[in-house]
Design an enzyme around this catalytic site. Sequence first.
Site, PDB file in Angstrom:
ATOM      1  N   CYS A  83      11.081 -34.777  10.407  1.00  7.71           N
ATOM      2  CA  CYS A  83      12.395 -34.177  10.697  1.00  7.71           C
ATOM      3  C   CYS A  83      12.275 -32.663  10.827  1.00  7.71           C
ATOM      4  O   CYS A  83      12.941 -32.048  11.667  1.00  7.71           O
ATOM      5  CB  CYS A  83      13.385 -34.479   9.572  1.00  7.71           C
ATOM      6  SG  CYS A  83      13.674 -36.223   9.314  1.00  7.71           S
TER       7      CYS A  83
HETATM    8  C1  BEZ Z   1       9.854 -37.618   7.987  1.00 10.42           C
HETATM    9  O1  BEZ Z   1      10.817 -37.051   8.492  1.00 10.42           O
HETATM   10  O2  BEZ Z   1       8.775 -37.095   7.975  1.00 10.42           O
HETATM   11  C2  BEZ Z   1       9.990 -38.986   7.414  1.00 10.42           C
HETATM   12  C3  BEZ Z   1      11.167 -39.376   6.832  1.00 10.42           C
HETATM   13  C4  BEZ Z   1      11.255 -40.634   6.269  1.00 10.42           C
HETATM   14  C5  BEZ Z   1      10.153 -41.484   6.307  1.00 10.42           C
HETATM   15  C6  BEZ Z   1       8.979 -41.078   6.924  1.00 10.42           C
HETATM   16  C7  BEZ Z   1       8.898 -39.815   7.474  1.00 10.42           C
END
Ligand code: BEZ
Length: 211
Positions: free
Chosen positions: A45
Site C-alpha cells: 500500500c
Molecule cells: C501490503 O500492503 O503490503 C499488504 C497488506 C496486507 C497483506 C499483504 C500485504
Amino acid sequence: MALRLGDVAPDFSATTTEGPIQFHQWLGNSWGVLFSHPADYTPVCTTELGMVAKIKAEFEKRHVKVIAVSVDPLDSHHGWIKDINETQRCTMNFPIIADEGRKVAALYDMIHPNVDDKATVRSVFVIGPDKKIKLTLTYPASTGRNFVEILRVIDSLQLTANHKVATPADWKQGEDCIVSPTVSDADAQKLFPHGIRRVKPYLRYTPQPSA
Ligand code: BEZ
C-alpha cells in the site's frame, strides 16, 4: 449485492486526511477513482499511494479526482503519510478516507470475508461524471496495482464515451480503434473521415478520433 458497471456509485460522508467530504459533492463534475487499501503501514500500500501521488498530474489532465480508502483512523493515516513521503520520495497530494467504521468498505463490498473478514481487498472503482460506475477491479492484498494501466483504461473509457469506437487489446492513446459493431459501414464512412480499414465485416479499424 455487489456493485455492477452502470450502477450509481453509492454516496457517503467521510472523514479524510484533507477534511470531511460528501463523496458525490466532492466529485463534482469530475471523473473519480476510489481505491481501497488493506491497512495503513503496510508495504505494498505504501508503494501504491506513493505511485499515485507521483502521477497525480496525469489523473488531473484527464479531469479525474483520486481518493484512497483504508479502514484505519485519521491519526494513523497522518502518521503513515509521513512514511509514504519519506520512503517513496513524494508528497501525498490526495485524500485518504479514514473508514474505521467500515462504512465505505461495506457500501462498495470491499471486504471479501473468504480472504479476510476485517481488511479490504484492493478494489478500484472508476466513476464517470454521471456518478455511474464505469470500471471495477479487484486485486488481492499481495499484488500491487498498475496505475499506468488504470490511466490507460480511463483514456479508453473517456474516448468510447464520446465516439462510436471500442479499443482493442493493449490499445494505447493515439493507436487505431475499432469501429463499434453497432455502426453500419455506410454510417462509418460518415462518422470516421480518416477512413476505415475493414479486416472482416465485424472487425473494422479507424484512426483514433480526436477529442
Ligand atoms: C501490503 O500492503 O503490503 C499488504 C497488506 C496486507 C497483506 C499483504 C500485504
